[in-house]
Design an enzyme around this catalytic site. Structure first.
Site, PDB file in Angstrom:
ATOM      1  CB  ALA A  10      44.969 -16.853  21.223  1.00  0.00           C
ATOM      2  CG  ASN A  54      45.757 -26.670  21.307  1.00  0.00           C
ATOM      3  OD1 ASN A  54      46.421 -26.487  22.334  1.00  0.00           O
ATOM      4  ND2 ASN A  54      46.302 -26.978  20.157  1.00  0.00           N
ATOM      5  CD  GLN A  78      40.890 -24.808  21.533  1.00  0.00           C
ATOM      6  OE1 GLN A  78      39.705 -25.135  21.560  1.00  0.00           O
ATOM      7  NE2 GLN A  78      41.561 -24.675  20.397  1.00  0.00           N
ATOM      8  CG  HIS A  93      39.729 -18.228  15.031  1.00  0.00           C
ATOM      9  ND1 HIS A  93      40.025 -19.492  14.610  1.00  0.00           N
ATOM     10  CD2 HIS A  93      40.860 -17.759  15.604  1.00  0.00           C
ATOM     11  CE1 HIS A  93      41.279 -19.775  14.892  1.00  0.00           C
ATOM     12  NE2 HIS A  93      41.807 -18.732  15.508  1.00  0.00           N
ATOM     13  CB  THR A 104      43.731   1.692  12.603  1.00  0.00           C
ATOM     14  OG1 THR A 104      44.523   2.837  12.305  1.00  0.00           O
ATOM     15  CG2 THR A 104      42.258   2.035  12.484  1.00  0.00           C
ATOM     16  CB  CYS A 129      52.465 -44.825  15.443  1.00  0.00           C
ATOM     17  SG  CYS A 129      53.785 -45.948  15.056  1.00  0.00           S
TER      18      CYS A 129
HETATM   19  C1  PLP Z   1      43.948 -21.412  18.398  1.00  0.00           C
HETATM   20  C2  PLP Z   1      44.831 -21.271  19.581  1.00  0.00           C
HETATM   21  C3  PLP Z   1      45.775 -20.247  19.681  1.00  0.00           C
HETATM   22  C4  PLP Z   1      46.039 -19.289  18.552  1.00  0.00           C
HETATM   23  O1  PLP Z   1      44.987 -18.405  18.381  1.00  0.00           O
HETATM   24  P1  PLP Z   1      44.921 -17.474  17.100  1.00  0.00           P
HETATM   25  O2  PLP Z   1      43.844 -16.523  17.402  1.00  0.00           O
HETATM   26  O3  PLP Z   1      44.617 -18.382  15.950  1.00  0.00           O
HETATM   27  O4  PLP Z   1      46.256 -16.818  16.964  1.00  0.00           O
HETATM   28  C5  PLP Z   1      46.510 -20.151  20.824  1.00  0.00           C
HETATM   29  N1  PLP Z   1      46.335 -21.015  21.846  1.00  0.00           N
HETATM   30  C6  PLP Z   1      45.444 -22.012  21.791  1.00  0.00           C
HETATM   31  C7  PLP Z   1      45.288 -22.919  22.967  1.00  0.00           C
HETATM   32  C8  PLP Z   1      44.654 -22.173  20.663  1.00  0.00           C
HETATM   33  O5  PLP Z   1      43.794 -23.177  20.608  1.00  0.00           O
END
Ligand code: PLP
Length: 382
Positions: A71, A151, A179, A201, A240, A327
């Site tokens: 992402a 997130n 997310q 992931h 690739t 805090c």
């Molecule tokens: C984890 C996350 C990313 C980054 O994703 P990666 O695949 O680890 O680069 C971007 N945006 C949000 C909202 C995320 O939770």
């Protein structure tokens, strides 16, 4: 045994996903760019199938999916790619203050390059104000980027409403759905989304495999590519292809699509059970973010008043959660998201719970018991 409740940080690969991936490391190792032999064709077929699976999760067509490393890369490609491609049309960009770093820092870089960026504030639940969005649009606006789900506090933005506003003005709409994908239903057409970032992931696929949805129709979107080279992925992302990763991302998307209707309510019930347990035993539990439909079903983010963040972190032991202090006077800085919703000014410690596919009721009960014990021992209420 430690209890894993940090599914927003990353998820394990689903064993079914791993099974789908394994042959593509060894026997079926071909390069999809090899057009002259069956090894290449076989790999190409696998990539095509994965493209269909990823598209199927978000209501897109296969030709609209560009594979990336995740992402962060998808966000960079979407935002920089749009800004560079449409620079002639205007230099105004809009995003929100609660975005992921890979969005915020990309916009900050563009700001340094002369773009005018509006960072929309959010309300106390983390939502942007749609009237404020409308009021921020100008003839110079080329892109609006608002995440599908946050997130940290799990706020699910009103994508359909945002997309209705942007499409009526002919402004490109990008959403970071890292997310949200596989957790809440997403439909790029219903929401008039032009660009959507995904990552493997966070939804039981492998790390290092992601995708960017790039609208092909009504109208076809032209992006400026950020990685030059052999012209892979329709010229948008050379290099690739990560075939095992792509196969895994496809399998993960497919499982999410078919299991979301049962998985999300199960996790919502467990999340509600966790919150109810905490509230039953502790006097001051503040929930950060909205409850109900405006929140990811597997997310809970709470602040405990009168608890020092650092001490909570030390005492929480083998409970794998994300902790942060609310805090601003403590040594841990409050997150930009908690600051944005106004939750950073009162002293207290926060925990983000992220539930997932293998979270059990027994784990939730054990986690609640643990947190209650720790908070009770640390809480100093005045
Ligand atoms: C984890 C996350 C990313 C980054 O994703 P990666 O695949 O680890 O680069 C971007 N945006 C949000 C909202 C995320 O939770």
């Amino acid at each position: 045994m430690p209890i894993y409740l940090d599914y927003h940080a990353t998820t394990p690969v689903d064993p079914r996903v791993l099974d789908a991936m394994l042959p593509y490391f060894t026997q079926r190792f071909g390069n999809p760019a090899s057009r002259q032999h069956s090894f290449g064709w076989d790999a190409q077929k696998a990539v095509d199938a994965a493209r269909e699976q990823v598209a199927g999760l978000i209501g897109a067509s296969a030709g609209e999916i560009v594979f990336t490393s995740g992402a962060s890369e998808s966000n960079n490609l979407a935002i920089k790619g749009t800004a560079c491609a449409l620079r002639e049309r205007g230099n105004h960009l809009i995003t929100a203050v609660t975005e992921h770093k890979s969005v915020l820092d990309t916009f900050k870089r563009l700001q340094g390059e002369g773009f005018d960026v509006t960072f929309l504030p959010v309300d106390s639940d983390g939502f942007i104000d749609l009237d404020q969005l409308r009021g921020s649009l100008s003839d110079k606006t080329i892109l609006v980027s608002v995440m599908a789900a946050n997130n940290e506090i799990g706020t699910v933005q009103r994508l359909n409403e945002i997309g209705a506003i942007t499409s009526a003005r002919g402004v490109i709409f990008h959403t970071d759905a890292a997310q949200a994908a596989g957790k809440v239903p997403l439909d790029v057409n219903a929401a008039n989304v032009d660009l959507m970032s995904l990552t493997g992931h966070k939804c039981y696929g492998p790390k290092g495999a992601g995708a960017l949805f790039v609208r092909r129709r009504k109208p076809k979107l032209q992006l400026a590519c950020q990685i030059d080279g052999g012209g892979h992925e329709g010229g948008l992302r050379s290099g690739t292809l990560n075939v095992p990763g792509i196969v895994g991302l496809g399998a993960a998307a497919d499982i999410c699509r078919s299991e979301m209707p049962s998985e999300s309510p199960r996790l919502r019930d467990l999340r509600d059970r966790l919150l109810a347990s905490l509230r039953a035993s502790l006097p001051h539990v503040r929930v950060n973010g909205a409850l109900g439909d405006g929140r990811l079903p597997h997310n809970l983010h709470v602040t405990f008043d009168g608890v020092e963040g650092e001490r909570l972190l030390m005492a929480i032991g083998d409970l794998a959660v994300s902790t942060g202090s609310a805090c601003s006077s403590g040594s841990q800085r409050a997150s930009h998201v908690l600051e944005a919703i106004g939750a950073a000014d009162r002293p207290g410690a926060s925990i983000r719970f992220g539930l997932g596919r293998w979270t059990t009721e027994a784990e939730i009960d054990a986690a609640a018991e643990r947190v209650v014990k720790v908070v009770r021992s640390l809480q100093v209420l005045t």
